[in-house]
Design a protein around this motif. Sequence first.
Motif, PDB file in Angstrom:
ATOM      1  N   VAL A  58      -8.831 -44.841  60.875  1.00  0.00           N
ATOM      2  CA  VAL A  58      -7.306 -44.560  60.724  1.00  0.00           C
ATOM      3  C   VAL A  58      -6.797 -44.360  58.961  1.00  0.00           C
ATOM      4  O   VAL A  58      -7.867 -44.475  58.249  1.00  0.00           O
ATOM      5  N   LEU A  74      -2.851 -41.438  65.518  1.00  0.00           N
ATOM      6  CA  LEU A  74      -3.120 -42.091  64.444  1.00  0.00           C
ATOM      7  C   LEU A  74      -4.427 -42.469  64.349  1.00  0.00           C
ATOM      8  O   LEU A  74      -5.148 -43.030  63.517  1.00  0.00           O
ATOM      9  N   THR A  75      -5.195 -42.391  65.358  1.00  0.00           N
ATOM     10  CA  THR A  75      -6.740 -42.806  65.364  1.00  0.00           C
ATOM     11  C   THR A  75      -7.618 -41.595  65.624  1.00  0.00           C
ATOM     12  O   THR A  75      -7.432 -40.446  66.450  1.00  0.00           O
ATOM     13  N   HIS A  78       1.694 -49.902  60.147  1.00  0.00           N
ATOM     14  CA  HIS A  78       0.242 -49.607  60.302  1.00  0.00           C
ATOM     15  C   HIS A  78      -0.672 -50.824  60.412  1.00  0.00           C
ATOM     16  O   HIS A  78      -1.668 -50.743  60.999  1.00  0.00           O
TER      17      HIS A  78
END
Length: 403
Positions: free
Chosen positions: A16, A395-396, A49
Amino acid sequence: MFSVNSEVGRLREVVVHRPGTELSRLTPSNVDSMLFDDVLWAERAREEHDLFAKQLVDQGVVVHHFADLLAEALDVDDAREFVATRLATHERFGQMLAGAIGELVRTYPAARLAEILIGGLTKRDVEAWVDIPSLLLQSAAPDDFILSPLPNHLFQRDNSAWIYGALSVNPMAKEARQRETINSRVVYNFHPMFRSAPPTFLYGNDSAVHLPATVEGGDVAVLGHRAVMIGMGERTTSQGIELLSQRLFETGTAERVIVVELPKERAFMHLDTALTQVDRDAYSVYPYLPETLRSWHVTPERGGLAFHENDDLFRELSFALQVDEVRALKVPMDRRAAEREQWDDGNNFLAVAPGVVLGCERNTTTNHYLEEHGITVLPVVGSELGRGRGGPRCLTCPISREA
């Protein structure tokens, strides 16, 4: 050896990127060119986050932060020369300034250099340490970017994709993201974690000009059983799919590729904005996905490729997944409500195990519907992160996932 063997098997390790300086450099005047729809509150986005990363850790996932990987890779022999050769070019900076930028790459502390490679440089930053004749510097205003920031590094899904035991370092479609590939190549070619057992590179690990044959990871789904699904649209083109498919077959990484043609709309930027797998036999599907959606399955044939148009995408998926029938979970809602939830990444789920997914908390209707159909949804706080138009899957970048 890292390997991603499905979309829903137990997730073991991910990469990430916690947003840094680059997100603070989004403004109303540059937000469009940076491919964002809004100016995010950077401090709150970082807090969200951090919460997201903790949720992953709580689910037993090892979380690697991209900026840390990049800094560590930069301290490996030859890594800085690799960056200097590809970044500090006359075409990017002009003849006079390129040498100074190259020297910066070769000498700056690794953590600070990683921050620059992601966060960019303004004329004001450069003037603090360089005093050479440069038309680029003389013509720029103090806060003009000499090296643009890369705020889309936040979406680690796109610039690389692990497909089984192989890796595509993706040539990106939009200019605002193309330099991300240099940073990702540094990590995958030089970081000890990957260098000790180098992956099979499928695509993009070179300095060739790939346009228009682009590929982005939001369009790539690993189905298991040596099958891969790829979305074809604005960001991943037919040319890119052909080149990637050829390499998948040549290397023995995959035996079958399913191609899905996406509607040419901003809301369908990637395949994972339209449908994502949430269980071994189930997909969350945008309820107004066109019935006329075309798809093909691609197979190797006589050293080349063969393309076969499918009659029914989900029947083809059931064959690839080796299940009797695929459950296409479409929330019963009117078109306006569906558009709102899709805009907030209502179908962008990240599975951490079969039937256990992370999804944006604001998409309450979709989340409740999945719960009613046996899917456990772990809500992700993201009032600011969500404004970047990317959900938990975006996001990953999974680097280790079971079948």
